[in-house]
Design a protein around this motif. Structure first.
Motif, short mmCIF file in Angstrom:
data_model
loop_
_atom_site.label_atom_id
_atom_site.label_comp_id
_atom_site.label_asym_id
_atom_site.label_seq_id
_atom_site.Cartn_x
_atom_site.Cartn_y
_atom_site.Cartn_z
N MET A 133 0.83 -1.20 0.00
CA MET A 133 0.00 0.00 0.00
C MET A 133 0.87 1.25 0.00
SD MET A 133 -3.01 -1.19 -0.22
CE MET A 133 -4.02 0.25 0.10
N ASN A 134 0.25 2.35 -0.38
CA ASN A 134 0.97 3.62 -0.44
C ASN A 134 1.27 4.17 0.95
OD1 ASN A 134 0.99 4.12 -3.38
ND2 ASN A 134 -1.22 4.16 -3.15
N THR A 135 2.38 4.89 1.05
CA THR A 135 2.71 5.56 2.31
C THR A 135 1.84 6.81 2.46
OG1 THR A 135 4.40 6.96 1.30
CG2 THR A 135 5.10 4.79 2.07
N ARG A 136 1.85 7.40 3.67
CA ARG A 136 1.10 8.62 3.89
C ARG A 136 1.61 9.73 2.95
NH1 ARG A 136 -2.08 10.65 7.97
NH2 ARG A 136 -2.80 8.49 8.03
N LYS A 137 2.92 9.76 2.72
CA LYS A 137 3.48 10.75 1.81
C LYS A 137 2.92 10.58 0.40
CE LYS A 137 7.81 12.40 -0.23
NZ LYS A 137 9.27 12.18 -0.36
N ASP A 138 2.85 9.31 -0.05
CA ASP A 138 2.30 9.03 -1.38
C ASP A 138 0.83 9.46 -1.47
OD1 ASP A 138 4.69 7.91 -2.24
OD2 ASP A 138 4.12 5.89 -1.60
N GLN A 139 0.10 9.18 -0.40
CA GLN A 139 -1.32 9.53 -0.37
C GLN A 139 -1.52 11.04 -0.48
OE1 GLN A 139 -2.54 7.73 3.30
NE2 GLN A 139 -2.44 5.64 2.50
N LEU A 140 -0.72 11.80 0.28
CA LEU A 140 -0.85 13.25 0.25
C LEU A 140 -0.44 13.81 -1.11
CD1 LEU A 140 0.54 14.12 3.81
CD2 LEU A 140 -1.83 14.21 3.05
N GLU A 141 0.59 13.21 -1.71
CA GLU A 141 1.03 13.65 -3.04
C GLU A 141 -0.06 13.40 -4.08
OE1 GLU A 141 4.73 11.73 -3.82
OE2 GLU A 141 5.90 13.14 -2.62
N ALA A 142 -0.75 12.26 -3.95
CA ALA A 142 -1.83 11.93 -4.89
C ALA A 142 -2.99 12.92 -4.75
CB ALA A 142 -2.31 10.50 -4.64
N LEU A 143 -3.33 13.27 -3.51
CA LEU A 143 -4.39 14.25 -3.28
C LEU A 143 -3.98 15.63 -3.81
CD1 LEU A 143 -5.57 13.23 0.31
CD2 LEU A 143 -6.89 13.03 -1.81
N ASN A 144 -2.71 15.97 -3.62
CA ASN A 144 -2.21 17.26 -4.12
C ASN A 144 -2.27 17.30 -5.65
OD1 ASN A 144 -0.94 19.85 -3.43
ND2 ASN A 144 0.79 19.05 -4.61
N ARG A 145 -1.96 16.17 -6.28
CA ARG A 145 -2.04 16.10 -7.74
C ARG A 145 -3.48 16.32 -8.21
NH1 ARG A 145 -1.77 10.76 -11.55
NH2 ARG A 145 -1.62 11.84 -13.54
N LEU A 146 -4.45 15.71 -7.51
CA LEU A 146 -5.85 15.86 -7.87
C LEU A 146 -6.28 17.32 -7.72
CD1 LEU A 146 -8.60 14.75 -8.66
CD2 LEU A 146 -8.96 14.08 -6.27
N LEU A 147 -5.83 17.98 -6.66
CA LEU A 147 -6.16 19.39 -6.46
C LEU A 147 -5.58 20.26 -7.59
CD1 LEU A 147 -5.57 19.66 -2.60
CD2 LEU A 147 -7.77 19.75 -3.78
N ASP A 148 -4.36 19.93 -8.01
CA ASP A 148 -3.74 20.67 -9.12
C ASP A 148 -4.52 20.47 -10.42
OD1 ASP A 148 -1.73 21.71 -7.54
OD2 ASP A 148 -0.26 20.15 -8.07
N ILE A 149 -4.93 19.23 -10.66
CA ILE A 149 -5.71 18.94 -11.88
C ILE A 149 -7.03 19.69 -11.85
CG2 ILE A 149 -6.98 17.12 -13.10
CD1 ILE A 149 -4.69 15.20 -12.29
N MET A 150 -7.68 19.74 -10.67
CA MET A 150 -8.94 20.46 -10.55
C MET A 150 -8.75 21.94 -10.86
SD MET A 150 -12.16 19.86 -9.75
CE MET A 150 -12.57 20.89 -11.14
N ASP A 151 -7.65 22.50 -10.39
CA ASP A 151 -7.34 23.91 -10.70
C ASP A 151 -7.24 24.11 -12.21
OD1 ASP A 151 -7.31 24.56 -8.02
OD2 ASP A 151 -5.12 24.47 -7.82
N ASP A 152 -6.52 23.19 -12.87
CA ASP A 152 -6.35 23.29 -14.33
C ASP A 152 -7.69 23.19 -15.06
OD1 ASP A 152 -3.62 23.55 -14.12
OD2 ASP A 152 -3.19 21.42 -14.46
#
Length: 259
Positions: free
Chosen positions: A1-20
């Motif tokens: 499974m993903n680490t907490r760091k990986d999870q936060l990075e994935a959520l941050n990526r989704l937020l960036d995509i939503m901005d775009d």
């Protein structure tokens, strides 16, 4: 499974995509809180279907769709300077801490029921005038009945034993039967509603989710009837011209497959 760091990075990526998307996509730019509402409801039902089918891969996909909607609402909220994703996360975190004094405070509980009772009492202390305020008006009637019963049980308004609830079901059935004999359609409808309400209550006492149980029966019926349609057609028979006995033959075959 993903680490907490990986999870936060994935959520941050989704937020960036939503901005775009909100900036560059005509469709995404056009959406409002109101226009997304019915789509969110559809996505929630699709998630519910995947859960009933126990399809973990599909559950993952549908959870992604629901998460996208949460991020979308947060983005619109930030544009209105009303709230953003951090406000949403902090609000639910604070609520969870406040509603779990047995974890984050000095309250002692012995079982799940005491947790639920404390939850409802805390909501009243927060300013709610009724324990039923949290039941959405737009919920389907069966789900709403289940939530109503669950919430009032949380403050002690409940039967003590399953046999008492079953006795109530029998009483309501007798009242329905009496009204059917009288032929007053309005009273028949009322008593039929009481029967359903008492059956939903009984389901809770025997550990059955009535919505899930009914939906599983719906799916089973659909599978059996579609078997009847498919196999009678293969045999060159027209469903509308078949006798009930002929239909029953295929139906009984389908019951061996779809149980």
């Amino acid at each position: 499974m993903n680490t907490r760091k990986d999870q936060l990075e994935a959520l941050n990526r989704l937020l960036d995509i939503m901005d775009d998307l909100r900036e560059k996509c005509p469709w995404d730019r056009k959406q409002t809180l109101e226009s997304l509402r019915h789509l969110t409801i559809e996505e929630t039902y699709e998630l519910a279907d995947a859960i009933l089918n126990n399809d973990l891969e599909e559950i993952k996909k549908e959870l992604g769709d629901v998460l996208l909607h949460i991020v979308f609402y947060a983005k619109i909220g930030s544009e209105k300077k009303a709230f953003d994703i951090a406000d949403i996360a902090n609000a639910i975190s604070e609520k969870l801490v406040d509603r779990h004094p047995h974890i984050y405070g000095d309250v002692k509980v012995e079982n799940e029921e005491q947790v639920k009772q404390n939850w409802e009492k805390l909501k009243l202390k927060e300013g709610k005038k009724s324990v039923l305020e949290g039941v959405p008006k737009s919920l389907p009637a069966l789900v709403k009945a289940n939530r109503i019963q669950d919430k009032v049980a949380g403050v002690g308004f409940d039967w003590e034993e399953p046999h008492q609830v079953w006795q109530k079901v029998q009483e309501e059935l007798a009242e329905l039967n009496a009204e059917i004999k009288k032929g007053n359609q309005e009273n028949i409808e009322k008593e039929f509603g009481d029967v359903l309400f008492s059956m939903i209550n009984y389901a809770r006492f025997i550990g059955v989710n009535p919505e899930n149980a009914l939906e599983k029966t719906n799916k089973k019926f659909i599978n059996r009837f579609q078997y009847l349609e498919e196999h009678s057609k293969k045999d060159g028979k027209d469903l509308s011209e078949m006798s009930l006995d002929e239909m029953d033959s295929y139906w009984n075959e389908s019951k061996k497959i779809f149980k």
